[in-house]
Motif scaffolding. Structure first.
Motif, PDB file in Angstrom:
ATOM      1  N   LYS A  99       0.792  -1.220   0.000  1.00  0.00           N
ATOM      2  CA  LYS A  99       0.000   0.000   0.000  1.00  0.00           C
ATOM      3  C   LYS A  99       0.829   1.277   0.000  1.00  0.00           C
ATOM      4  CE  LYS A  99      -3.795  -2.286   2.331  1.00  0.00           C
ATOM      5  NZ  LYS A  99      -4.686  -2.355   3.470  1.00  0.00           N
ATOM      6  N   THR A 100       2.150   1.159  -0.003  1.00  0.00           N
ATOM      7  CA  THR A 100       3.003   2.347   0.025  1.00  0.00           C
ATOM      8  C   THR A 100       4.202   2.212  -0.908  1.00  0.00           C
ATOM      9  OG1 THR A 100       4.324   1.512   1.870  1.00  0.00           O
ATOM     10  CG2 THR A 100       2.459   2.921   2.444  1.00  0.00           C
ATOM     11  N   GLU A 101       4.713   3.364  -1.299  1.00  0.00           N
ATOM     12  CA  GLU A 101       5.972   3.455  -2.026  1.00  0.00           C
ATOM     13  C   GLU A 101       6.959   4.217  -1.144  1.00  0.00           C
ATOM     14  OE1 GLU A 101       4.422   3.848  -6.642  1.00  0.00           O
ATOM     15  OE2 GLU A 101       5.017   5.659  -5.551  1.00  0.00           O
ATOM     16  N   THR A 102       8.201   3.785  -1.128  1.00  0.00           N
ATOM     17  CA  THR A 102       9.244   4.484  -0.387  1.00  0.00           C
ATOM     18  C   THR A 102      10.102   5.258  -1.377  1.00  0.00           C
ATOM     19  OG1 THR A 102       9.272   2.779   1.315  1.00  0.00           O
ATOM     20  CG2 THR A 102      11.185   4.228   1.199  1.00  0.00           C
ATOM     21  N   TRP A 103      10.210   6.560  -1.148  1.00  0.00           N
ATOM     22  CA  TRP A 103      10.974   7.457  -2.000  1.00  0.00           C
ATOM     23  C   TRP A 103      12.120   8.059  -1.190  1.00  0.00           C
ATOM     24  CZ3 TRP A 103       9.903   9.238  -7.113  1.00  0.00           C
ATOM     25  CH2 TRP A 103       8.801   8.607  -7.700  1.00  0.00           C
ATOM     26  N   MET A 104      13.274   8.254  -1.833  1.00  0.00           N
ATOM     27  CA  MET A 104      14.433   8.841  -1.158  1.00  0.00           C
ATOM     28  C   MET A 104      15.161   9.809  -2.069  1.00  0.00           C
ATOM     29  SD  MET A 104      16.211   5.686   0.816  1.00  0.00           S
ATOM     30  CE  MET A 104      15.250   4.583   1.824  1.00  0.00           C
ATOM     31  N   SER A 105      15.931  10.666  -1.424  1.00  0.00           N
ATOM     32  CA  SER A 105      16.864  11.554  -2.116  1.00  0.00           C
ATOM     33  C   SER A 105      18.009  11.823  -1.141  1.00  0.00           C
ATOM     34  CB  SER A 105      16.185  12.865  -2.508  1.00  0.00           C
ATOM     35  OG  SER A 105      17.108  13.686  -3.185  1.00  0.00           O
ATOM     36  N   PHE A 106      19.237  11.641  -1.615  1.00  0.00           N
ATOM     37  CA  PHE A 106      20.413  11.768  -0.760  1.00  0.00           C
ATOM     38  C   PHE A 106      21.062  13.131  -0.948  1.00  0.00           C
ATOM     39  CE2 PHE A 106      19.604   7.317  -1.145  1.00  0.00           C
ATOM     40  CZ  PHE A 106      19.919   6.803   0.100  1.00  0.00           C
ATOM     41  N   PHE A 107      21.626  13.663   0.146  1.00  0.00           N
ATOM     42  CA  PHE A 107      22.297  14.966   0.099  1.00  0.00           C
ATOM     43  C   PHE A 107      23.424  15.008   1.119  1.00  0.00           C
ATOM     44  CE2 PHE A 107      18.951  15.325   3.247  1.00  0.00           C
ATOM     45  CZ  PHE A 107      19.460  16.149   4.238  1.00  0.00           C
ATOM     46  N   ARG A 108      24.209  16.069   1.069  1.00  0.00           N
ATOM     47  CA  ARG A 108      25.333  16.250   1.993  1.00  0.00           C
ATOM     48  C   ARG A 108      25.061  17.430   2.914  1.00  0.00           C
ATOM     49  NH1 ARG A 108      29.371  12.907   1.009  1.00  0.00           N
ATOM     50  NH2 ARG A 108      29.489  11.983  -1.065  1.00  0.00           N
ATOM     51  N   ASP A 109      25.479  17.263   4.170  1.00  0.00           N
ATOM     52  CA  ASP A 109      25.365  18.376   5.105  1.00  0.00           C
ATOM     53  C   ASP A 109      26.577  19.293   4.961  1.00  0.00           C
ATOM     54  OD1 ASP A 109      27.490  17.235   6.540  1.00  0.00           O
ATOM     55  OD2 ASP A 109      26.278  16.735   8.292  1.00  0.00           O
ATOM     56  N   SER A 110      26.678  20.285   5.809  1.00  0.00           N
ATOM     57  CA  SER A 110      27.769  21.254   5.734  1.00  0.00           C
ATOM     58  C   SER A 110      29.127  20.632   6.040  1.00  0.00           C
ATOM     59  CB  SER A 110      27.512  22.400   6.712  1.00  0.00           C
ATOM     60  OG  SER A 110      27.459  21.899   8.047  1.00  0.00           O
ATOM     61  N   GLU A 111      29.133  19.440   6.632  1.00  0.00           N
ATOM     62  CA  GLU A 111      30.376  18.761   7.008  1.00  0.00           C
ATOM     63  C   GLU A 111      30.708  17.606   6.079  1.00  0.00           C
ATOM     64  OE1 GLU A 111      31.958  20.436   9.679  1.00  0.00           O
ATOM     65  OE2 GLU A 111      30.263  21.637   8.985  1.00  0.00           O
ATOM     66  N   ASP A 112      29.975  17.479   4.979  1.00  0.00           N
ATOM     67  CA  ASP A 112      30.168  16.461   3.946  1.00  0.00           C
ATOM     68  C   ASP A 112      29.660  15.070   4.350  1.00  0.00           C
ATOM     69  OD1 ASP A 112      30.841  16.281   1.258  1.00  0.00           O
ATOM     70  OD2 ASP A 112      32.771  15.358   1.689  1.00  0.00           O
ATOM     71  N   ASN A 113      28.850  14.993   5.410  1.00  0.00           N
ATOM     72  CA  ASN A 113      28.195  13.730   5.761  1.00  0.00           C
ATOM     73  C   ASN A 113      27.008  13.516   4.829  1.00  0.00           C
ATOM     74  OD1 ASN A 113      29.713  13.051   8.207  1.00  0.00           O
ATOM     75  ND2 ASN A 113      28.709  14.840   9.092  1.00  0.00           N
ATOM     76  N   VAL A 114      26.702  12.254   4.514  1.00  0.00           N
ATOM     77  CA  VAL A 114      25.553  11.929   3.661  1.00  0.00           C
ATOM     78  C   VAL A 114      24.319  11.732   4.527  1.00  0.00           C
ATOM     79  CG1 VAL A 114      24.594  10.264   2.021  1.00  0.00           C
ATOM     80  CG2 VAL A 114      27.014  10.893   1.887  1.00  0.00           C
ATOM     81  N   LEU A 115      23.216  12.364   4.132  1.00  0.00           N
ATOM     82  CA  LEU A 115      21.910  12.202   4.754  1.00  0.00           C
ATOM     83  C   LEU A 115      20.911  11.894   3.653  1.00  0.00           C
ATOM     84  CD1 LEU A 115      23.456  14.772   6.298  1.00  0.00           C
ATOM     85  CD2 LEU A 115      21.468  14.525   7.729  1.00  0.00           C
ATOM     86  N   ALA A 116      19.703  11.509   4.041  1.00  0.00           N
ATOM     87  CA  ALA A 116      18.674  11.208   3.044  1.00  0.00           C
ATOM     88  C   ALA A 116      17.331  11.724   3.498  1.00  0.00           C
ATOM     89  CB  ALA A 116      18.594   9.703   2.819  1.00  0.00           C
ATOM     90  N   LEU A 117      16.560  12.222   2.532  1.00  0.00           N
ATOM     91  CA  LEU A 117      15.142  12.466   2.761  1.00  0.00           C
ATOM     92  C   LEU A 117      14.418  11.180   2.443  1.00  0.00           C
ATOM     93  CD1 LEU A 117      14.664  15.894   0.931  1.00  0.00           C
ATOM     94  CD2 LEU A 117      15.137  15.493   3.362  1.00  0.00           C
ATOM     95  N   LEU A 118      13.403  10.845   3.229  1.00  0.00           N
ATOM     96  CA  LEU A 118      12.635   9.621   3.024  1.00  0.00           C
ATOM     97  C   LEU A 118      11.159   9.948   3.173  1.00  0.00           C
ATOM     98  CD1 LEU A 118      13.292   6.124   4.445  1.00  0.00           C
ATOM     99  CD2 LEU A 118      11.079   7.166   4.787  1.00  0.00           C
ATOM    100  N   ALA A 119      10.380   9.517   2.187  1.00  0.00           N
ATOM    101  CA  ALA A 119       8.926   9.709   2.259  1.00  0.00           C
ATOM    102  C   ALA A 119       8.244   8.399   1.865  1.00  0.00           C
ATOM    103  CB  ALA A 119       8.481  10.817   1.323  1.00  0.00           C
ATOM    104  N   GLU A 120       7.200   8.094   2.586  1.00  0.00           N
ATOM    105  CA  GLU A 120       6.378   6.933   2.233  1.00  0.00           C
ATOM    106  C   GLU A 120       5.062   7.464   1.713  1.00  0.00           C
ATOM    107  OE1 GLU A 120       6.384   4.451   5.728  1.00  0.00           O
ATOM    108  OE2 GLU A 120       8.357   3.649   5.210  1.00  0.00           O
ATOM    109  N   LYS A 121       4.798   7.138   0.432  1.00  0.00           N
ATOM    110  CA  LYS A 121       3.587   7.623  -0.250  1.00  0.00           C
ATOM    111  C   LYS A 121       2.587   6.486  -0.370  1.00  0.00           C
ATOM    112  CE  LYS A 121       6.160  10.784  -3.280  1.00  0.00           C
ATOM    113  NZ  LYS A 121       6.374  11.167  -4.686  1.00  0.00           N
ATOM    114  N   PRO A 122       1.317   6.748  -0.070  1.00  0.00           N
ATOM    115  CA  PRO A 122       0.313   5.717  -0.302  1.00  0.00           C
ATOM    116  C   PRO A 122       0.125   5.486  -1.800  1.00  0.00           C
ATOM    117  CG  PRO A 122      -0.715   7.726   0.498  1.00  0.00           C
ATOM    118  CD  PRO A 122       0.771   7.963   0.501  1.00  0.00           C
ATOM    119  N   ILE A 123      -0.124   4.231  -2.167  1.00  0.00           N
ATOM    120  CA  ILE A 123      -0.334   3.909  -3.574  1.00  0.00           C
ATOM    121  C   ILE A 123      -1.810   4.096  -3.906  1.00  0.00           C
ATOM    122  CG2 ILE A 123      -0.284   2.055  -5.288  1.00  0.00           C
ATOM    123  CD1 ILE A 123       2.097   0.896  -3.836  1.00  0.00           C
TER     124      ILE A 123
END
Length: 123
Positions: A99-123
């Motif tokens: 019933k859901t899709e998982t979506w992500m997008s990766f980015f870097r913080d000011s210190e060059d660490n990797v973080l991700a946005l994560l959203a779960e969308k209903p189908i």
């Protein structure tokens, strides 16, 4: 029953504490709790993020990836781009469940660490 109940705090190594505090507080708008010397704390949905320069080489390695939950990945992606966040990729589908899709997008913080946005969308 597991002895581990939940994740309470996550350490993120930083090179410049003031720059990192500004990024997490002002750019990502994660609620700032307090700063004690070279330690800065944020409240991310009940999980504390602790930012600090590494005490020694053992703590200087890359941080774990934080997956930050957002209601709308497209909106968050757009807003953070206007604030100068450097994204590694665009929002993309990672997994489809019943019933859901998982979506992500990766980015870097000011210190060059990797973080991700994560959203779960209903189908």
């Amino acid at each position: 029953m597991s002895l581990i109940q939940q994740i309470k705090q996550i350490y993120i190594p930083v090179k410049e504490l003031n720059r990192a505090v500004q990024f997490y507080r002002d750019t990502l708008e994660i609620p700032f709790l307090f700063q004690a010397g070279e330690l800065a704390f944020f409240n991310c949905g009940g999980v504390r993020l602790m930012l600090s320069p590494p005490e020694n080489g053992d703590f200087a390695k890359a941080s774990p990836i934080l997956y930050l939950s957002v209601a709308s990945i497209d909106h968050a992606y757009s807003q953070f781009q206007t604030r100068g966040v450097t994204f590694i990729d665009e929002p993309h589908l990672v997994a489809k469940m019943d019933k859901t899709e998982t979506w992500m997008s990766f980015f870097r913080d000011s210190e060059d660490n990797v973080l991700a946005l994560l959203a779960e969308k209903p189908i």
